[in-house]
Design a protein around this motif. Sequence first.
Motif, PDB file in Angstrom:
ATOM      1  N   THR A  13       0.811  -1.215   0.000  1.00 29.80           N
ATOM      2  CA  THR A  13       0.000   0.000   0.000  1.00 29.80           C
ATOM      3  C   THR A  13       0.846   1.266   0.000  1.00 29.80           C
ATOM      4  N   SER A  14       2.102   1.187   0.460  1.00 33.43           N
ATOM      5  CA  SER A  14       2.921   2.385   0.643  1.00 33.43           C
ATOM      6  C   SER A  14       4.331   2.174   0.086  1.00 33.43           C
ATOM      7  N   PRO A  15       4.553   2.454  -1.184  1.00 36.30           N
ATOM      8  CA  PRO A  15       5.890   2.278  -1.757  1.00 36.30           C
ATOM      9  C   PRO A  15       6.972   3.039  -1.011  1.00 36.30           C
ATOM     10  N   GLU A  16       6.639   4.249  -0.525  1.00 36.78           N
ATOM     11  CA  GLU A  16       7.650   5.062   0.145  1.00 36.78           C
ATOM     12  C   GLU A  16       8.119   4.435   1.450  1.00 36.78           C
ATOM     13  N   VAL A  17       7.312   3.540   2.027  1.00 34.53           N
ATOM     14  CA  VAL A  17       7.704   2.815   3.233  1.00 34.53           C
ATOM     15  C   VAL A  17       8.461   1.538   2.884  1.00 34.53           C
ATOM     16  N   LEU A  18       8.016   0.861   1.831  1.00 36.69           N
ATOM     17  CA  LEU A  18       8.612  -0.416   1.446  1.00 36.69           C
ATOM     18  C   LEU A  18       9.979  -0.242   0.780  1.00 36.69           C
ATOM     19  N   ILE A  19      10.169   0.838   0.034  1.00 35.23           N
ATOM     20  CA  ILE A  19      11.413   1.038  -0.712  1.00 35.23           C
ATOM     21  C   ILE A  19      12.649   1.015   0.189  1.00 35.23           C
ATOM     22  N   PRO A  20      12.694   1.753   1.312  1.00 36.94           N
ATOM     23  CA  PRO A  20      13.915   1.698   2.129  1.00 36.94           C
ATOM     24  C   PRO A  20      14.179   0.330   2.742  1.00 36.94           C
ATOM     25  N   TYR A  21      13.137  -0.423   3.065  1.00 41.05           N
ATOM     26  CA  TYR A  21      13.314  -1.799   3.551  1.00 41.05           C
ATOM     27  C   TYR A  21      14.028  -2.636   2.493  1.00 41.05           C
ATOM     28  N   LEU A  22      13.605  -2.495   1.242  1.00 37.74           N
ATOM     29  CA  LEU A  22      14.208  -3.264   0.154  1.00 37.74           C
ATOM     30  C   LEU A  22      15.607  -2.752  -0.185  1.00 37.74           C
ATOM     31  N   ALA A  23      15.760  -1.442  -0.170  1.00 37.11           N
ATOM     32  CA  ALA A  23      17.071  -0.866  -0.498  1.00 37.11           C
ATOM     33  C   ALA A  23      18.138  -1.316   0.491  1.00 37.11           C
ATOM     34  N   SER A  24      17.741  -1.502   1.750  1.00 43.25           N
ATOM     35  CA  SER A  24      18.710  -1.908   2.776  1.00 43.25           C
ATOM     36  C   SER A  24      19.230  -3.319   2.555  1.00 43.25           C
ATOM     37  N   LYS A  25      18.536  -4.098   1.726  1.00 42.45           N
ATOM     38  CA  LYS A  25      18.932  -5.477   1.468  1.00 42.45           C
ATOM     39  C   LYS A  25      19.811  -5.617   0.231  1.00 42.45           C
ATOM     40  N   THR A  26      20.046  -4.507  -0.484  1.00 46.17           N
ATOM     41  CA  THR A  26      20.773  -4.565  -1.747  1.00 46.17           C
ATOM     42  C   THR A  26      21.784  -3.424  -1.814  1.00 46.17           C
ATOM     43  N   SER A  27      22.617  -3.458  -2.864  1.00 54.41           N
ATOM     44  CA  SER A  27      23.634  -2.417  -2.979  1.00 54.41           C
ATOM     45  C   SER A  27      23.726  -1.797  -4.371  1.00 54.41           C
ATOM     46  N   ARG A  28      23.127  -2.419  -5.385  1.00 51.58           N
ATOM     47  CA  ARG A  28      23.297  -1.919  -6.750  1.00 51.58           C
ATOM     48  C   ARG A  28      21.988  -1.670  -7.500  1.00 51.58           C
ATOM     49  N   ILE A  29      21.057  -2.573  -7.405  1.00 53.03           N
ATOM     50  CA  ILE A  29      19.847  -2.510  -8.218  1.00 53.03           C
ATOM     51  C   ILE A  29      19.066  -1.225  -7.922  1.00 53.03           C
ATOM     52  N   ARG A  30      18.473  -0.644  -8.962  1.00 51.13           N
ATOM     53  CA  ARG A  30      17.631   0.537  -8.769  1.00 51.13           C
ATOM     54  C   ARG A  30      16.300   0.098  -8.154  1.00 51.13           C
ATOM     55  N   ILE A  31      15.768   0.942  -7.277  1.00 51.70           N
ATOM     56  CA  ILE A  31      14.548   0.616  -6.539  1.00 51.70           C
ATOM     57  C   ILE A  31      13.598   1.798  -6.641  1.00 51.70           C
ATOM     58  N   GLY A  32      12.325   1.511  -6.849  1.00 47.93           N
ATOM     59  CA  GLY A  32      11.410   2.638  -6.968  1.00 47.93           C
ATOM     60  C   GLY A  32       9.952   2.253  -6.865  1.00 47.93           C
ATOM     61  N   SER A  33       9.142   3.215  -7.190  1.00 48.84           N
ATOM     62  CA  SER A  33       7.688   3.082  -7.105  1.00 48.84           C
ATOM     63  C   SER A  33       7.121   2.798  -8.481  1.00 48.84           C
ATOM     64  N   GLY A  34       6.230   1.841  -8.508  1.00 51.73           N
ATOM     65  CA  GLY A  34       5.557   1.548  -9.770  1.00 51.73           C
ATOM     66  C   GLY A  34       4.054   1.480  -9.601  1.00 51.73           C
ATOM     67  N   GLY A  35       3.417   2.545  -9.168  1.00 53.86           N
ATOM     68  CA  GLY A  35       4.045   3.818  -8.860  1.00 53.86           C
ATOM     69  C   GLY A  35       3.433   4.466  -7.647  1.00 53.86           C
ATOM     70  N   ILE A  36       3.857   5.688  -7.429  1.00 54.67           N
ATOM     71  CA  ILE A  36       3.155   6.577  -6.504  1.00 54.67           C
ATOM     72  C   ILE A  36       1.957   7.160  -7.245  1.00 54.67           C
ATOM     73  N   MET A  37       0.757   6.925  -6.731  1.00 55.07           N
ATOM     74  CA  MET A  37      -0.449   7.458  -7.372  1.00 55.07           C
ATOM     75  C   MET A  37      -0.607   8.910  -6.908  1.00 55.07           C
ATOM     76  N   LEU A  38      -0.023   9.819  -7.677  1.00 52.83           N
ATOM     77  CA  LEU A  38       0.205  11.188  -7.218  1.00 52.83           C
ATOM     78  C   LEU A  38      -1.053  11.915  -6.737  1.00 52.83           C
ATOM     79  N   PRO A  39      -2.220  11.752  -7.383  1.00 48.02           N
ATOM     80  CA  PRO A  39      -3.402  12.467  -6.871  1.00 48.02           C
ATOM     81  C   PRO A  39      -3.813  12.055  -5.456  1.00 48.02           C
ATOM     82  N   ASN A  40      -3.309  10.910  -4.976  1.00 47.46           N
ATOM     83  CA  ASN A  40      -3.621  10.482  -3.609  1.00 47.46           C
ATOM     84  C   ASN A  40      -2.794  11.221  -2.556  1.00 47.46           C
ATOM     85  N   HIS A  41      -1.808  12.008  -2.997  1.00 50.68           N
ATOM     86  CA  HIS A  41      -0.789  12.491  -2.082  1.00 50.68           C
ATOM     87  C   HIS A  41      -0.578  14.002  -2.157  1.00 50.68           C
TER      88      HIS A  41
END
Length: 332
Positions: A56-84
């Motif tokens: 439900t929250s890419p901005e919360v999940l992304i740092p959890y995933l980023a902490s497990k890796t060192s090279r791969i790009r990580i992002g939102s697919g996507g942030i539904m901008l009108p919700n925010h």
Amino acid sequence: MSKIKISVLDQSQIRRGSNAREALEESGKLIELAEQLGFVRYWVSEHHNFKLVAGTSPEVLIPYLASKTSRIRIGSGGIMLPNHSTLKVAENFGLLETLYPNRIDLGIGRAPGGDRLSAYLLNPTNTFSEKDFYQQLLDLQAFLRGESEPGSVQEKVSAFPQPEELPEMWMLTSSGGSAQFAAHLGMALSFAQFINPESGEDTAEFYRHNFKPSKELKEPKLNVGIFAFCSEDEQKVQDWITDFQYRILYIEMGGVGEFPSLEEIKNMHFSLQQKARMAFNHGRFIAGTPDVVKAELLKIADKYQTDEIMIATPAESWEDRKKSYELIAQMF
């Protein structure tokens, strides 16, 4: 195109008998695998009011995933901008890019990521208008760039921290409508064939023809998303198709009631309308043995004239899901 770059779209779907925690822990294992396999990027989605999806929250999940890796790009697919709040999105992704430099993608969508009531509750000021969405995009670019045009809100308010490099900004589209925003604002474009199997080729052509370079992107950049499952076991392929076709129908029917077992699905009788919908949905996924899947991925790459395909693979078995990505990685 013989050399295809593979990326992952992960919706953190919850399997039968499982729960959100296990789904998210599996996302952690999957991104580690994706990095090992040399995949380009890993995106997580934003969904609301649907019990089979934990993301439900890419901005919360992304740092959890980023902490497990060192090279791969990580992002939102996507942030539904009108919700925010646009300012908050800029702060969130400026912070993520500062923590994980040159690794963060900001994929932006216009759909609600659920039903209209959920979208209203997330942002009661949401008008669902193209004009307001376009203004949000302008503001988002300005906040992230640290720009302050005379008379703009950015003269008085800035988004901090401001990273040394901006996150890669991607516009997500399934209908093709948002391709005009991506082209006009110089953003990368991701076409969701996993949502809409039609009009993608025309959308890609429109985007390339109308693309205007931006400070961050000088040439058009496009990838395409598809559901895919690969196995050397043809029975597993057929079972995946049966299960997945019903899963899509279940979502489209509102996800009412418990999700049935595979055997129950196999014994179901479908209406003509449901069969027609299943025929349409067949264009949203690829499933087969390695030779079949590779041939279909190459067709997609040629159709869209892209060298990057983003693959989402929900499966009822972690081992089958893992093996599918491993087989696809071996193709290219």
